[in-house]
Design a protein around this motif. Structure first.
Motif, PDB file in Angstrom:
ATOM      1  N   GLY A  14      37.650  35.470 -26.055  1.00 42.31           N
ATOM      2  CA  GLY A  14      37.342  36.841 -25.655  1.00 42.31           C
ATOM      3  C   GLY A  14      36.181  36.899 -24.676  1.00 42.31           C
ATOM      4  N   ALA A  15      35.178  36.033 -24.876  1.00 41.41           N
ATOM      5  CA  ALA A  15      34.032  35.990 -23.961  1.00 41.41           C
ATOM      6  C   ALA A  15      34.479  35.582 -22.561  1.00 41.41           C
ATOM      7  CB  ALA A  15      32.968  35.031 -24.491  1.00 41.41           C
ATOM      8  N   CYS A  16      35.326  34.548 -22.481  1.00 46.62           N
ATOM      9  CA  CYS A  16      35.816  34.094 -21.173  1.00 46.62           C
ATOM     10  C   CYS A  16      36.620  35.189 -20.484  1.00 46.62           C
ATOM     11  CB  CYS A  16      36.664  32.841 -21.335  1.00 46.62           C
ATOM     12  SG  CYS A  16      35.732  31.358 -21.773  1.00 46.62           S
ATOM     13  N   ALA A  17      37.496  35.847 -21.233  1.00 47.76           N
ATOM     14  CA  ALA A  17      38.310  36.926 -20.668  1.00 47.76           C
ATOM     15  C   ALA A  17      37.445  38.090 -20.210  1.00 47.76           C
ATOM     16  CB  ALA A  17      39.334  37.391 -21.693  1.00 47.76           C
ATOM     17  N   SER A  18      36.409  38.414 -20.977  1.00 44.15           N
ATOM     18  CA  SER A  18      35.531  39.537 -20.621  1.00 44.15           C
ATOM     19  C   SER A  18      34.750  39.250 -19.346  1.00 44.15           C
ATOM     20  CB  SER A  18      34.551  39.822 -21.765  1.00 44.15           C
ATOM     21  OG  SER A  18      35.254  40.238 -22.900  1.00 44.15           O
ATOM     22  N   GLN A  35      26.480  37.242 -31.721  1.00 42.25           N
ATOM     23  CA  GLN A  35      25.896  37.013 -33.039  1.00 42.25           C
ATOM     24  C   GLN A  35      25.982  35.553 -33.461  1.00 42.25           C
ATOM     25  OE1 GLN A  35      27.580  39.696 -35.913  1.00 42.25           O
ATOM     26  NE2 GLN A  35      26.754  41.498 -34.902  1.00 42.25           N
ATOM     27  N   GLY A  36      26.999  34.840 -33.019  1.00 41.34           N
ATOM     28  CA  GLY A  36      27.184  33.448 -33.399  1.00 41.34           C
ATOM     29  C   GLY A  36      26.411  32.472 -32.544  1.00 41.34           C
ATOM     30  N   GLY A  37      25.763  32.917 -31.467  1.00 36.39           N
ATOM     31  CA  GLY A  37      25.004  32.030 -30.589  1.00 36.39           C
ATOM     32  C   GLY A  37      25.269  32.358 -29.133  1.00 36.39           C
ATOM     33  N   ASP A  38      24.480  31.765 -28.265  1.00 34.78           N
ATOM     34  CA  ASP A  38      24.616  32.025 -26.831  1.00 34.78           C
ATOM     35  C   ASP A  38      25.730  31.190 -26.214  1.00 34.78           C
ATOM     36  OD1 ASP A  38      22.572  33.851 -26.787  1.00 34.78           O
ATOM     37  OD2 ASP A  38      21.058  32.405 -26.202  1.00 34.78           O
ATOM     38  N   LEU A  39      26.425  31.778 -25.294  1.00 34.34           N
ATOM     39  CA  LEU A  39      27.445  31.101 -24.509  1.00 34.34           C
ATOM     40  C   LEU A  39      27.100  31.245 -23.051  1.00 34.34           C
ATOM     41  CD1 LEU A  39      30.790  32.404 -26.097  1.00 34.34           C
ATOM     42  CD2 LEU A  39      29.734  30.170 -26.417  1.00 34.34           C
ATOM     43  N   THR A  40      27.420  30.241 -22.273  1.00 31.02           N
ATOM     44  CA  THR A  40      27.344  30.357 -20.829  1.00 31.02           C
ATOM     45  C   THR A  40      28.767  30.251 -20.307  1.00 31.02           C
ATOM     46  OG1 THR A  40      25.159  29.352 -20.759  1.00 31.02           O
ATOM     47  CG2 THR A  40      26.401  29.378 -18.701  1.00 31.02           C
ATOM     48  N   ILE A  41      29.187  31.257 -19.591  1.00 27.56           N
ATOM     49  CA  ILE A  41      30.522  31.285 -19.011  1.00 27.56           C
ATOM     50  C   ILE A  41      30.360  31.151 -17.502  1.00 27.56           C
ATOM     51  CG2 ILE A  41      32.680  32.569 -18.790  1.00 27.56           C
ATOM     52  CD1 ILE A  41      31.902  31.996 -21.713  1.00 27.56           C
ATOM     53  N   GLU A  42      31.034  30.168 -16.931  1.00 31.29           N
ATOM     54  CA  GLU A  42      30.948  29.946 -15.483  1.00 31.29           C
ATOM     55  C   GLU A  42      32.318  30.150 -14.870  1.00 31.29           C
ATOM     56  OE1 GLU A  42      30.142  26.309 -12.337  1.00 31.29           O
ATOM     57  OE2 GLU A  42      29.587  26.054 -14.429  1.00 31.29           O
ATOM     58  N   MET A  51      33.354  27.358 -20.271  1.00 29.05           N
ATOM     59  CA  MET A  51      32.499  27.890 -21.326  1.00 29.05           C
ATOM     60  C   MET A  51      31.663  26.754 -21.908  1.00 29.05           C
ATOM     61  SD  MET A  51      33.539  29.759 -24.908  1.00 29.05           S
ATOM     62  CE  MET A  51      34.435  28.349 -25.515  1.00 29.05           C
ATOM     63  N   GLN A  52      30.376  27.026 -22.112  1.00 27.46           N
ATOM     64  CA  GLN A  52      29.484  26.058 -22.745  1.00 27.46           C
ATOM     65  C   GLN A  52      28.641  26.789 -23.776  1.00 27.46           C
ATOM     66  OE1 GLN A  52      27.024  23.890 -20.016  1.00 27.46           O
ATOM     67  NE2 GLN A  52      25.927  22.833 -21.611  1.00 27.46           N
ATOM     68  N   GLY A  53      28.496  26.192 -24.936  1.00 24.92           N
ATOM     69  CA  GLY A  53      27.685  26.784 -25.989  1.00 24.92           C
ATOM     70  C   GLY A  53      27.665  25.886 -27.207  1.00 24.92           C
ATOM     71  N   THR A  54      27.037  26.368 -28.247  1.00 23.72           N
ATOM     72  CA  THR A  54      26.914  25.591 -29.473  1.00 23.72           C
ATOM     73  C   THR A  54      28.097  25.855 -30.396  1.00 23.72           C
ATOM     74  OG1 THR A  54      25.624  27.333 -30.516  1.00 23.72           O
ATOM     75  CG2 THR A  54      24.397  25.628 -29.369  1.00 23.72           C
ATOM     76  N   ALA A  55      28.334  24.923 -31.296  1.00 28.95           N
ATOM     77  CA  ALA A  55      29.348  25.088 -32.331  1.00 28.95           C
ATOM     78  C   ALA A  55      28.681  24.810 -33.674  1.00 28.95           C
ATOM     79  CB  ALA A  55      30.503  24.125 -32.108  1.00 28.95           C
ATOM     80  N   SER A  56      29.101  25.534 -34.687  1.00 33.94           N
ATOM     81  CA  SER A  56      28.531  25.371 -36.021  1.00 33.94           C
ATOM     82  C   SER A  56      29.630  25.205 -37.050  1.00 33.94           C
ATOM     83  CB  SER A  56      27.693  26.596 -36.400  1.00 33.94           C
ATOM     84  OG  SER A  56      26.645  26.772 -35.511  1.00 33.94           O
ATOM     85  N   TYR A  57      29.400  24.326 -38.002  1.00 31.84           N
ATOM     86  CA  TYR A  57      30.298  24.151 -39.139  1.00 31.84           C
ATOM     87  C   TYR A  57      30.021  25.299 -40.100  1.00 31.84           C
ATOM     88  CZ  TYR A  57      32.470  21.918 -43.171  1.00 31.84           C
ATOM     89  OH  TYR A  57      33.252  21.646 -44.255  1.00 31.84           O
ATOM     90  N   ILE A  58      31.039  26.100 -40.391  1.00 34.82           N
ATOM     91  CA  ILE A  58      30.794  27.279 -41.237  1.00 34.82           C
ATOM     92  C   ILE A  58      31.499  27.231 -42.584  1.00 34.82           C
ATOM     93  CG2 ILE A  58      30.264  28.808 -39.296  1.00 34.82           C
ATOM     94  CD1 ILE A  58      33.153  29.918 -39.668  1.00 34.82           C
ATOM     95  N   CYS A  59      32.539  26.398 -42.717  1.00 40.44           N
ATOM     96  CA  CYS A  59      33.238  26.336 -43.991  1.00 40.44           C
ATOM     97  C   CYS A  59      34.200  25.151 -44.000  1.00 40.44           C
ATOM     98  CB  CYS A  59      34.003  27.620 -44.263  1.00 40.44           C
ATOM     99  SG  CYS A  59      35.310  27.960 -43.075  1.00 40.44           S
ATOM    100  N   HIS A  60      34.810  24.901 -45.123  1.00 37.78           N
ATOM    101  CA  HIS A  60      35.855  23.897 -45.208  1.00 37.78           C
ATOM    102  C   HIS A  60      36.918  24.389 -46.185  1.00 37.78           C
ATOM    103  CE1 HIS A  60      33.945  22.707 -48.999  1.00 37.78           C
ATOM    104  NE2 HIS A  60      35.077  22.111 -49.286  1.00 37.78           N
ATOM    105  N   GLY A  61      38.048  23.768 -46.144  1.00 42.06           N
ATOM    106  CA  GLY A  61      39.126  24.160 -47.039  1.00 42.06           C
ATOM    107  C   GLY A  61      40.015  22.966 -47.337  1.00 42.06           C
ATOM    108  N   GLU A  62      40.907  23.168 -48.264  1.00 42.33           N
ATOM    109  CA  GLU A  62      41.855  22.135 -48.638  1.00 42.33           C
ATOM    110  C   GLU A  62      43.253  22.720 -48.628  1.00 42.33           C
ATOM    111  OE1 GLU A  62      40.947  20.115 -52.272  1.00 42.33           O
ATOM    112  OE2 GLU A  62      38.817  19.998 -51.774  1.00 42.33           O
TER     113      GLU A  62
END
Length: 64
Positions: A14-18, A35-42, A51-62
């Motif tokens: 959505g950020a890239c499209a915007s 809210q999830g962190g800064d992105l740089t869109i070029e 797109m460049q930015g950070t990624a975070s581990y938020i959960c896991h599942g089975e």
């Protein structure tokens, strides 16, 4: 909100499209806080959107 999941922390697609839409309408700001962190869109000269930015581990599942 989308599909009952609540507010998402960030949406790279959505950020890239915007940013692309803003560029096409001469209203461009290539770095926006989310809210999830800064992105740089070029917007590259070849028409690609990068797109460049950070990624975070938020959960896991089975899968059973």
């Amino acid at each position: 909100m989308g599909r009952g999941s609540g507010i998402t922390m960030a949406c790279g697609t959505g950020a890239c499209a915007s940013v692309k839409a803003a560029a096409l309408n001469d209203m461009l700001d290539a770095k926006r806080p989310m809210q999830g962190g800064d992105l740089t869109i070029e917007l590259a000269n070849n028409g690609h959107v990068l797109m460049q930015g950070t990624a975070s581990y938020i959960c896991h599942g089975e899968l059973a």
